[in-house]
Design a protein around this motif. Sequence first.
Motif, PDB file in Angstrom:
ATOM      1  N   ARG A   1       0.863  -0.482   0.171  1.00 34.12           N
ATOM      2  CA  ARG A   1       0.376  -0.060  -0.186  1.00 34.12           C
ATOM      3  C   ARG A   1       0.901   1.489   0.165  1.00 34.12           C
ATOM      4  NH1 ARG A   1      -5.204  -2.254   4.269  1.00 34.12           N
ATOM      5  NH2 ARG A   1      -5.867  -3.207   2.744  1.00 34.12           N
ATOM      6  N   ARG A   2       2.079   1.567   0.573  1.00 32.05           N
ATOM      7  CA  ARG A   2       2.716   2.542   1.072  1.00 32.05           C
ATOM      8  C   ARG A   2       3.839   2.562  -1.108  1.00 32.05           C
ATOM      9  NH1 ARG A   2       8.487   1.118   4.071  1.00 32.05           N
ATOM     10  NH2 ARG A   2       8.714  -0.269   1.804  1.00 32.05           N
ATOM     11  N   SER A   3       3.994   1.438  -1.197  1.00 28.95           N
ATOM     12  CA  SER A   3       4.225   1.939  -2.167  1.00 28.95           C
ATOM     13  C   SER A   3       3.161   2.633  -3.720  1.00 28.95           C
ATOM     14  CB  SER A   3       5.033   0.152  -3.548  1.00 28.95           C
ATOM     15  OG  SER A   3       6.100  -0.440  -1.756  1.00 28.95           O
ATOM     16  N   ASP A   4       2.464   1.329  -3.383  1.00 27.38           N
ATOM     17  CA  ASP A   4       1.164   2.252  -5.103  1.00 27.38           C
ATOM     18  C   ASP A   4       1.436   3.554  -4.282  1.00 27.38           C
ATOM     19  OD1 ASP A   4       0.847  -0.577  -5.289  1.00 27.38           O
ATOM     20  OD2 ASP A   4      -1.588  -0.599  -4.166  1.00 27.38           O
ATOM     21  N   ALA A   5       1.030   3.732  -3.109  1.00 22.90           N
ATOM     22  CA  ALA A   5       0.785   5.406  -2.556  1.00 22.90           C
ATOM     23  C   ALA A   5       1.465   6.814  -2.586  1.00 22.90           C
ATOM     24  CB  ALA A   5       0.495   5.789  -0.989  1.00 22.90           C
ATOM     25  N   ARG A   6       2.840   5.932  -2.948  1.00 28.25           N
ATOM     26  CA  ARG A   6       4.584   6.616  -3.353  1.00 28.25           C
ATOM     27  C   ARG A   6       4.359   6.519  -4.906  1.00 28.25           C
ATOM     28  NH1 ARG A   6       8.454   7.456   0.045  1.00 28.25           N
ATOM     29  NH2 ARG A   6       9.615   7.222  -2.184  1.00 28.25           N
ATOM     30  N   ALA A   7       3.584   5.768  -5.989  1.00 26.20           N
ATOM     31  CA  ALA A   7       3.253   6.078  -7.469  1.00 26.20           C
ATOM     32  C   ALA A   7       1.921   7.135  -7.740  1.00 26.20           C
ATOM     33  CB  ALA A   7       2.999   4.362  -7.606  1.00 26.20           C
ATOM     34  N   LEU A   8       1.699   7.217  -6.910  1.00 25.40           N
ATOM     35  CA  LEU A   8       0.340   8.319  -6.977  1.00 25.40           C
ATOM     36  C   LEU A   8       1.133   9.676  -6.283  1.00 25.40           C
ATOM     37  CD1 LEU A   8      -2.628   6.092  -5.305  1.00 25.40           C
ATOM     38  CD2 LEU A   8      -2.473   7.053  -7.186  1.00 25.40           C
ATOM     39  N   ILE A   9       1.788   9.380  -5.537  1.00 25.53           N
ATOM     40  CA  ILE A   9       1.958  10.592  -5.165  1.00 25.53           C
ATOM     41  C   ILE A   9       3.642  11.208  -6.823  1.00 25.53           C
ATOM     42  CG2 ILE A   9       3.934  12.032  -3.919  1.00 25.53           C
ATOM     43  CD1 ILE A   9       2.868  10.456  -1.439  1.00 25.53           C
ATOM     44  N   ALA A  10       4.058   9.884  -6.920  1.00 25.27           N
ATOM     45  CA  ALA A  10       4.729  10.385  -7.816  1.00 25.27           C
ATOM     46  C   ALA A  10       3.665  11.285  -9.343  1.00 25.27           C
ATOM     47  CB  ALA A  10       6.026   9.612  -8.473  1.00 25.27           C
ATOM     48  N   ASP A  11       3.012  10.193  -9.449  1.00 23.96           N
ATOM     49  CA  ASP A  11       1.958  10.722 -10.775  1.00 23.96           C
ATOM     50  C   ASP A  11       1.331  12.132 -10.725  1.00 23.96           C
ATOM     51  OD1 ASP A  11       3.390   8.902 -12.028  1.00 23.96           O
ATOM     52  OD2 ASP A  11       1.174   7.192 -11.944  1.00 23.96           O
ATOM     53  N   GLY A  12       1.352  13.067  -9.182  1.00 23.44           N
ATOM     54  CA  GLY A  12       0.945  14.063  -9.133  1.00 23.44           C
ATOM     55  C   GLY A  12      -0.907  13.869  -8.244  1.00 23.44           C
ATOM     56  N   ILE A  13      -0.654  12.741  -7.710  1.00 20.04           N
ATOM     57  CA  ILE A  13      -2.423  12.299  -7.524  1.00 20.04           C
ATOM     58  C   ILE A  13      -2.458  11.985  -5.784  1.00 20.04           C
ATOM     59  CG2 ILE A  13      -4.239  10.725  -7.473  1.00 20.04           C
ATOM     60  CD1 ILE A  13      -2.841  10.210  -9.821  1.00 20.04           C
ATOM     61  N   ASP A  14      -2.595  12.776  -5.051  1.00 21.52           N
ATOM     62  CA  ASP A  14      -3.175  12.310  -3.779  1.00 21.52           C
ATOM     63  C   ASP A  14      -3.822  11.456  -3.409  1.00 21.52           C
ATOM     64  OD1 ASP A  14      -3.112  12.994  -0.979  1.00 21.52           O
ATOM     65  OD2 ASP A  14      -4.135  15.175  -0.623  1.00 21.52           O
ATOM     66  N   PRO A  15      -3.376  10.288  -2.871  1.00 19.82           N
ATOM     67  CA  PRO A  15      -3.484   9.637  -2.377  1.00 19.82           C
ATOM     68  C   PRO A  15      -5.033   9.559  -1.371  1.00 19.82           C
ATOM     69  CG  PRO A  15      -1.572   9.253  -1.824  1.00 19.82           C
ATOM     70  CD  PRO A  15      -1.653  10.738  -2.408  1.00 19.82           C
ATOM     71  N   ASN A  16      -5.169  10.417  -0.424  1.00 20.47           N
ATOM     72  CA  ASN A  16      -6.262  10.640   0.670  1.00 20.47           C
ATOM     73  C   ASN A  16      -7.091  11.092  -0.329  1.00 20.47           C
ATOM     74  OD1 ASN A  16      -5.625  10.065   3.167  1.00 20.47           O
ATOM     75  ND2 ASN A  16      -3.909  11.803   3.299  1.00 20.47           N
ATOM     76  N   GLU A  17      -7.108  11.774  -1.421  1.00 16.58           N
ATOM     77  CA  GLU A  17      -8.395  12.522  -2.984  1.00 16.58           C
ATOM     78  C   GLU A  17      -8.340  11.057  -2.432  1.00 16.58           C
ATOM     79  OE1 GLU A  17      -9.827  14.993  -2.265  1.00 16.58           O
ATOM     80  OE2 GLU A  17      -8.466  15.892  -1.247  1.00 16.58           O
ATOM     81  N   ILE A  18      -7.966  10.685  -3.132  1.00 14.79           N
ATOM     82  CA  ILE A  18      -8.029   8.857  -3.717  1.00 14.79           C
ATOM     83  C   ILE A  18      -8.767   8.531  -2.895  1.00 14.79           C
ATOM     84  CG2 ILE A  18      -7.968   6.318  -4.707  1.00 14.79           C
ATOM     85  CD1 ILE A  18      -7.230   9.144  -6.811  1.00 14.79           C
ATOM     86  N   LYS A  19      -8.856   7.669  -1.916  1.00 14.18           N
ATOM     87  CA  LYS A  19      -9.305   7.431  -0.619  1.00 14.18           C
ATOM     88  C   LYS A  19     -11.075   8.224  -0.472  1.00 14.18           C
ATOM     89  CE  LYS A  19      -7.711   5.379   4.259  1.00 14.18           C
ATOM     90  NZ  LYS A  19      -6.447   5.096   4.636  1.00 14.18           N
ATOM     91  N   LYS A  20     -10.730   9.251   0.059  1.00 11.74           N
ATOM     92  CA  LYS A  20     -11.980   9.954   0.271  1.00 11.74           C
ATOM     93  C   LYS A  20     -12.947   9.689  -1.147  1.00 11.74           C
ATOM     94  CE  LYS A  20      -9.888  14.073   2.376  1.00 11.74           C
ATOM     95  NZ  LYS A  20     -10.362  15.261   2.280  1.00 11.74           N
ATOM     96  N   GLN A  21     -12.923   9.576  -2.152  1.00 16.54           N
ATOM     97  CA  GLN A  21     -13.328   9.482  -3.535  1.00 16.54           C
ATOM     98  C   GLN A  21     -13.678   8.389  -3.548  1.00 16.54           C
ATOM     99  OE1 GLN A  21     -11.293  10.179  -6.834  1.00 16.54           O
ATOM    100  NE2 GLN A  21     -11.169  12.124  -6.534  1.00 16.54           N
ATOM    101  N   GLU A  22     -13.365   6.695  -2.645  1.00 13.10           N
ATOM    102  CA  GLU A  22     -13.667   5.426  -2.563  1.00 13.10           C
ATOM    103  C   GLU A  22     -14.465   5.491  -1.981  1.00 13.10           C
ATOM    104  OE1 GLU A  22      -9.996   3.261  -2.410  1.00 13.10           O
ATOM    105  OE2 GLU A  22      -9.701   3.383  -4.193  1.00 13.10           O
ATOM    106  N   LYS A  23     -14.378   6.057  -1.220  1.00 11.10           N
ATOM    107  CA  LYS A  23     -15.277   6.139   0.122  1.00 11.10           C
ATOM    108  C   LYS A  23     -17.249   6.227   0.343  1.00 11.10           C
ATOM    109  CE  LYS A  23     -14.316   6.421   5.383  1.00 11.10           C
ATOM    110  NZ  LYS A  23     -13.606   6.662   6.396  1.00 11.10           N
ATOM    111  N   ALA A  24     -16.749   8.507  -1.184  1.00 13.40           N
ATOM    112  CA  ALA A  24     -17.745   8.450  -1.370  1.00 13.40           C
ATOM    113  C   ALA A  24     -19.127   7.353  -2.001  1.00 13.40           C
ATOM    114  CB  ALA A  24     -18.017   9.958  -2.077  1.00 13.40           C
ATOM    115  N   ALA A  25     -17.621   6.434  -2.878  1.00 11.47           N
ATOM    116  CA  ALA A  25     -18.741   5.946  -3.963  1.00 11.47           C
ATOM    117  C   ALA A  25     -19.707   4.590  -3.335  1.00 11.47           C
ATOM    118  CB  ALA A  25     -17.463   5.724  -4.929  1.00 11.47           C
ATOM    119  N   GLU A  26     -18.749   4.968  -1.937  1.00  9.13           N
ATOM    120  CA  GLU A  26     -19.749   3.123  -1.538  1.00  9.13           C
ATOM    121  C   GLU A  26     -21.056   3.564  -1.534  1.00  9.13           C
ATOM    122  OE1 GLU A  26     -17.198   2.377   2.183  1.00  9.13           O
ATOM    123  OE2 GLU A  26     -15.576   1.607   0.722  1.00  9.13           O
TER     124      GLU A  26
END
Length: 96
Positions: free
Chosen positions: A71-96
């Motif tokens: 999960r740390r590696s996945d998050a670091r890859a998102l950060i490298a791509d200019g994406i905030d992993p916390n925002e992805i997590k919020k979007q996933e939670k909202a979709a539930e």
Amino acid sequence: MTTDKLTDRQIKSASFEKYGKRTKLSDGAGMYLYIQPSGKYWRMKYRFGGKEKTLALGVYPDVPLKLARQRRSDARALIADGIDPNEIKKQEKAAE
């Protein structure tokens, strides 16, 4: 390449009672195990947009060391791509 520091044995033996206070055990690359009276929590500190942030990776033992590192590696890859992993997590939670 990151230097992983924690072992399964260290994690299993770590407890709030052992340290007598809330404690962080670092695993490298911003990830740590946060130990408090209610349990053990995987967290990752990172910077995004000039601000320091914390990402929750899961609760030990539900999330073992190997999965937390993935999960740390996945998050670091998102950060490298200019994406905030916390925002992805919020979007996933909202979709539930």
